[in-house]
Motif scaffolding. Structure first.
Motif, PDB file in Angstrom:
ATOM      1  N   MET A  81       0.868  -1.174   0.000  1.00 17.00           N
ATOM      2  CA  MET A  81       0.000   0.000   0.000  1.00 17.00           C
ATOM      3  C   MET A  81       0.909   1.230   0.000  1.00 17.00           C
ATOM      4  SD  MET A  81      -3.096   0.764   2.583  1.00 17.00           S
ATOM      5  CE  MET A  81      -3.007   2.133   3.681  1.00 17.00           C
ATOM      6  N   PHE A  82       0.658   2.143  -0.918  1.00 14.61           N
ATOM      7  CA  PHE A  82       1.480   3.363  -0.914  1.00 14.61           C
ATOM      8  C   PHE A  82       0.732   4.509  -1.591  1.00 14.61           C
ATOM      9  CE2 PHE A  82       2.505   3.445  -5.417  1.00 14.61           C
ATOM     10  CZ  PHE A  82       2.438   2.108  -5.807  1.00 14.61           C
ATOM     11  N   PRO A  83       1.085   5.735  -1.334  1.00 12.82           N
ATOM     12  CA  PRO A  83       1.961   6.149  -0.230  1.00 12.82           C
ATOM     13  C   PRO A  83       1.204   6.024   1.086  1.00 12.82           C
ATOM     14  CG  PRO A  83       1.082   8.060  -1.401  1.00 12.82           C
ATOM     15  CD  PRO A  83       0.570   6.855  -2.114  1.00 12.82           C
ATOM     16  N   VAL A  84       1.773   5.259   2.052  1.00 12.13           N
ATOM     17  CA  VAL A  84       1.078   5.053   3.328  1.00 12.13           C
ATOM     18  C   VAL A  84       1.009   6.391   4.044  1.00 12.13           C
ATOM     19  CG1 VAL A  84       1.074   3.850   5.524  1.00 12.13           C
ATOM     20  CG2 VAL A  84       1.832   2.669   3.470  1.00 12.13           C
ATOM     21  N   TYR A  85      -0.194   6.801   4.352  1.00 15.54           N
ATOM     22  CA  TYR A  85      -0.414   8.151   4.863  1.00 15.54           C
ATOM     23  C   TYR A  85       0.406   8.421   6.118  1.00 15.54           C
ATOM     24  CZ  TYR A  85      -2.589  12.281   6.736  1.00 15.54           C
ATOM     25  OH  TYR A  85      -2.788  13.521   7.241  1.00 15.54           O
ATOM     26  N   GLY A  86       1.185   9.473   6.062  1.00 15.13           N
ATOM     27  CA  GLY A  86       1.916   9.929   7.239  1.00 15.13           C
ATOM     28  C   GLY A  86       3.115   9.078   7.610  1.00 15.13           C
ATOM     29  N   ILE A  87       3.349   7.989   6.870  1.00 14.52           N
ATOM     30  CA  ILE A  87       4.457   7.102   7.249  1.00 14.52           C
ATOM     31  C   ILE A  87       5.525   7.075   6.154  1.00 14.52           C
ATOM     32  CG2 ILE A  87       5.140   4.798   7.982  1.00 14.52           C
ATOM     33  CD1 ILE A  87       2.212   4.322   8.746  1.00 14.52           C
ATOM     34  N   GLU A  88       5.109   6.660   4.987  1.00 19.99           N
ATOM     35  CA  GLU A  88       6.079   6.494   3.906  1.00 19.99           C
ATOM     36  C   GLU A  88       5.567   7.193   2.663  1.00 19.99           C
ATOM     37  OE1 GLU A  88       6.314   2.243   3.421  1.00 19.99           O
ATOM     38  OE2 GLU A  88       6.441   2.025   5.584  1.00 19.99           O
ATOM     39  N   GLY A  89       6.460   7.578   1.829  1.00 19.52           N
ATOM     40  CA  GLY A  89       6.073   8.148   0.549  1.00 19.52           C
ATOM     41  C   GLY A  89       5.968   7.053  -0.493  1.00 19.52           C
ATOM     42  N   PHE A  90       6.403   7.329  -1.679  1.00 24.12           N
ATOM     43  CA  PHE A  90       6.373   6.337  -2.752  1.00 24.12           C
ATOM     44  C   PHE A  90       7.574   5.403  -2.603  1.00 24.12           C
ATOM     45  CE2 PHE A  90       3.793   9.772  -4.291  1.00 24.12           C
ATOM     46  CZ  PHE A  90       2.788   9.142  -4.985  1.00 24.12           C
ATOM     47  N   PRO A  91       7.367   4.102  -2.759  1.00 28.44           N
ATOM     48  CA  PRO A  91       8.494   3.174  -2.602  1.00 28.44           C
ATOM     49  C   PRO A  91       9.492   3.309  -3.753  1.00 28.44           C
ATOM     50  CG  PRO A  91       6.494   2.004  -3.265  1.00 28.44           C
ATOM     51  CD  PRO A  91       6.101   3.435  -3.050  1.00 28.44           C
ATOM     52  N   ASP A  92      10.718   2.967  -3.455  1.00 30.18           N
ATOM     53  CA  ASP A  92      11.752   2.968  -4.491  1.00 30.18           C
ATOM     54  C   ASP A  92      11.388   1.937  -5.552  1.00 30.18           C
ATOM     55  OD1 ASP A  92      14.610   3.565  -5.402  1.00 30.18           O
ATOM     56  OD2 ASP A  92      14.606   1.370  -5.187  1.00 30.18           O
ATOM     57  N   ILE A  93      11.338   2.370  -6.781  1.00 31.26           N
ATOM     58  CA  ILE A  93      10.801   1.524  -7.847  1.00 31.26           C
ATOM     59  C   ILE A  93      11.676   0.290  -8.105  1.00 31.26           C
ATOM     60  CG2 ILE A  93      11.867   2.785  -9.795  1.00 31.26           C
ATOM     61  CD1 ILE A  93       8.215   1.759  -9.908  1.00 31.26           C
ATOM     62  N   ASP A  94      12.998   0.435  -7.980  1.00 35.19           N
ATOM     63  CA  ASP A  94      13.882  -0.713  -8.223  1.00 35.19           C
ATOM     64  C   ASP A  94      13.747  -1.757  -7.104  1.00 35.19           C
ATOM     65  OD1 ASP A  94      14.832   0.287 -10.636  1.00 35.19           O
ATOM     66  OD2 ASP A  94      16.331   1.532  -9.608  1.00 35.19           O
ATOM     67  N   SER A  95      13.629  -1.272  -5.871  1.00 38.92           N
ATOM     68  CA  SER A  95      13.445  -2.212  -4.751  1.00 38.92           C
ATOM     69  C   SER A  95      12.113  -2.941  -4.890  1.00 38.92           C
ATOM     70  CB  SER A  95      13.448  -1.489  -3.410  1.00 38.92           C
ATOM     71  OG  SER A  95      14.483  -0.571  -3.355  1.00 38.92           O
ATOM     72  N   LEU A  96      11.096  -2.190  -5.325  1.00 38.83           N
ATOM     73  CA  LEU A  96       9.772  -2.784  -5.498  1.00 38.83           C
ATOM     74  C   LEU A  96       9.812  -3.870  -6.577  1.00 38.83           C
ATOM     75  CD1 LEU A  96       6.980  -2.371  -4.271  1.00 38.83           C
ATOM     76  CD2 LEU A  96       6.468  -0.754  -6.094  1.00 38.83           C
ATOM     77  N   ARG A  97      10.448  -3.542  -7.685  1.00 39.30           N
ATOM     78  CA  ARG A  97      10.576  -4.514  -8.775  1.00 39.30           C
ATOM     79  C   ARG A  97      11.275  -5.783  -8.272  1.00 39.30           C
ATOM     80  NH1 ARG A  97      11.241  -4.664 -14.440  1.00 39.30           N
ATOM     81  NH2 ARG A  97      10.767  -2.454 -14.595  1.00 39.30           N
ATOM     82  N   ALA A  98      12.301  -5.604  -7.459  1.00 40.31           N
ATOM     83  CA  ALA A  98      13.043  -6.755  -6.929  1.00 40.31           C
ATOM     84  C   ALA A  98      12.133  -7.644  -6.075  1.00 40.31           C
ATOM     85  CB  ALA A  98      14.239  -6.271  -6.117  1.00 40.31           C
ATOM     86  N   TYR A 115      -5.133  10.319  -0.773  1.00 44.68           N
ATOM     87  CA  TYR A 115      -4.984  10.806   0.602  1.00 44.68           C
ATOM     88  C   TYR A 115      -3.931  11.903   0.727  1.00 44.68           C
ATOM     89  CZ  TYR A 115      -8.275   7.629   2.681  1.00 44.68           C
ATOM     90  OH  TYR A 115      -9.445   7.010   3.026  1.00 44.68           O
ATOM     91  N   LEU A 116      -3.083  12.024  -0.290  1.00 45.84           N
ATOM     92  CA  LEU A 116      -2.108  13.120  -0.312  1.00 45.84           C
ATOM     93  C   LEU A 116      -2.540  14.179  -1.317  1.00 45.84           C
ATOM     94  CD1 LEU A 116       1.230  11.073  -0.131  1.00 45.84           C
ATOM     95  CD2 LEU A 116      -0.031  12.150   1.726  1.00 45.84           C
ATOM     96  N   GLY A 117      -3.767  14.057  -1.822  1.00 48.12           N
ATOM     97  CA  GLY A 117      -4.260  15.014  -2.806  1.00 48.12           C
ATOM     98  C   GLY A 117      -3.651  14.814  -4.181  1.00 48.12           C
ATOM     99  N   ILE A 118      -3.054  13.632  -4.418  1.00 48.36           N
ATOM    100  CA  ILE A 118      -2.391  13.356  -5.705  1.00 48.36           C
ATOM    101  C   ILE A 118      -3.340  12.554  -6.596  1.00 48.36           C
ATOM    102  CG2 ILE A 118      -0.430  12.194  -6.815  1.00 48.36           C
ATOM    103  CD1 ILE A 118       1.099  12.580  -4.139  1.00 48.36           C
ATOM    104  N   PRO A 119      -3.707  13.068  -7.761  1.00 47.51           N
ATOM    105  CA  PRO A 119      -4.640  12.360  -8.634  1.00 47.51           C
ATOM    106  C   PRO A 119      -3.950  11.199  -9.361  1.00 47.51           C
ATOM    107  CG  PRO A 119      -3.917  14.389  -9.673  1.00 47.51           C
ATOM    108  CD  PRO A 119      -3.288  14.362  -8.309  1.00 47.51           C
ATOM    109  N   PRO A 120      -4.741  10.242  -9.866  1.00 47.03           N
ATOM    110  CA  PRO A 120      -4.130   9.071 -10.505  1.00 47.03           C
ATOM    111  C   PRO A 120      -3.307   9.380 -11.761  1.00 47.03           C
ATOM    112  CG  PRO A 120      -6.534   9.018 -10.683  1.00 47.03           C
ATOM    113  CD  PRO A 120      -6.191  10.122  -9.741  1.00 47.03           C
ATOM    114  N   ASN A 121      -3.592  10.494 -12.407  1.00 47.04           N
ATOM    115  CA  ASN A 121      -2.826  10.824 -13.615  1.00 47.04           C
ATOM    116  C   ASN A 121      -1.572  11.648 -13.320  1.00 47.04           C
ATOM    117  OD1 ASN A 121      -4.098  13.154 -12.886  1.00 47.04           O
ATOM    118  ND2 ASN A 121      -5.089  13.541 -14.863  1.00 47.04           N
ATOM    119  N   ALA A 122      -1.176  11.732 -12.052  1.00 45.41           N
ATOM    120  CA  ALA A 122       0.028  12.500 -11.695  1.00 45.41           C
ATOM    121  C   ALA A 122       1.280  11.788 -12.214  1.00 45.41           C
ATOM    122  CB  ALA A 122       0.108  12.651 -10.180  1.00 45.41           C
TER     123      ALA A 122
END
Ligand SMILES: [Zn+2]
Length: 287
Positions: A81-98, A115-122
């Motif tokens: 789940m990301f970005p987890v509100y108030g805890i983590e931002g967006f995960p590192d894409i290379d680590s996620l792929r791994a 939840y961060l006001g970021i729309p899906p097309n951002a």
């Protein structure tokens, strides 16, 4: 005293009958669940068993997701789940792929950028959709006109049509929207018509909004011909496992649905969306 014993007998019978109803109900896939501390897992699994939920799409921080998945093997589809509100931002894409390539994760989301006001097309979400399309992952996104009260949550970042450019750029994306975009009904009807790859879950709305409002929305989606792309979810987690039976009951009490339509929502649509194997489907049905 006799009366008291009679009440106890009735209660005991109810306990015997409930699992039987769950058996007759057939298996359920819960497409929206959240992990938490491991000490709450036992209660969640017990409620899943009572409702005959055989599998659940599980999202949270990776730490919690991995703990629950390890403690209840085969029951969960682990997903970040990301970005987890108030805890983590967006995960590192290379680590996620791994993590995906190592077979530790099998879905993406719940994407909670609204939840961060970021729309899906951002632009910040683009690499994740590209990765999900490349790896053929089921993706859950919170794009709806309702959410928990958070200072940075924005309704305007949850308009379903904000997904359109994403769907055009990634035509093979296997994506489903929380709460079928409630209450943006005309927008959802348009999105599901034009983009047949779009699925939707019926989750928080099963217990959060008035029952009639939920049934009206569900009925409109089914009448519009989307009954094969709606999937049951509870949005239950460690803090609210008790919503599981309430979510199930909200579908079962929809008298305008046929038994077959209920089975589609509870199991068949998710099995297709997740591309479960024939063997797994047979196992879930006790065959
Ligand atoms: Zn959720």
């Amino acid at each position: 005293m006799r009366h008291f014993i009679a009440v106890l007998t009735v209660l005991a019978l109810c306990r015997m009958i409930l699992p039987l109803q769950a058996q007759q109900r057939g298996p359920i896939i819960d497409m929206h669940m959240h992990a938490g501390p491991v000490d709450s897992l036992q209660r969640v699994v017990a409620l899943m068993d009572e409702s005959h939920i055989v599998k659940a799409f599980l999202s949270s921080s990776l730490e919690n997701v991995y703990r629950w998945t390890a403690a209840a093997p085969g029951r969960f589809i682990p997903s970040p789940m990301f970005p987890v509100y108030g805890i983590e931002g967006f995960p590192d894409i290379d680590s996620l792929r791994a993590e995906y390539l190592a077979g530790r994760l099998h879905g993406m989301g719940e994407i909670t950028s609204q939840y961060l006001g970021i729309p899906p097309n951002a632009p910040s979400l683009e690499p994740y959709f590209a990765l999900a399309e490349e790896l053929d992952l089921p993706v859950l996104i919170h794009t709806a006109g309702m959410g928990a009260p958070r200072p940075t949550f924005r309704l305007s970042a949850g308009h379903p049509l904000l997904l359109e450019e994403v769907l055009v750029r990634h035509p093979r994306l296997r994506i489903y929207l929380e709460n079928a975009g409630y209450p943006f009904l005309p927008e959802m009807l348009a999105l599901m018509y034009q983009y047949p790859q779009v699925y939707a879950d019926l989750s928080t709305m099963t217990w959060l909004v008035p029952r009639q409002a939920f049934h009206d929305y569900l009925s409109a989606l089914v009448r519009a011909g989307y009954g094969k792309r709606l999937m049951f979810g509870s949005d239950a987690g460690s803090s609210r496992p008790h919503v599981i039976p309430r979510a199930v009951e909200a579908i079962e009490s929809a008298s305008f649905l046929t038994d077959e339509q209920k089975r589609d929502i509870f199991y068949n649509n998710a099995a297709r969306f997740l591309r479960l194997s024939e063997e797994e489907i047979a196992r879930h049905h006790g065959r």
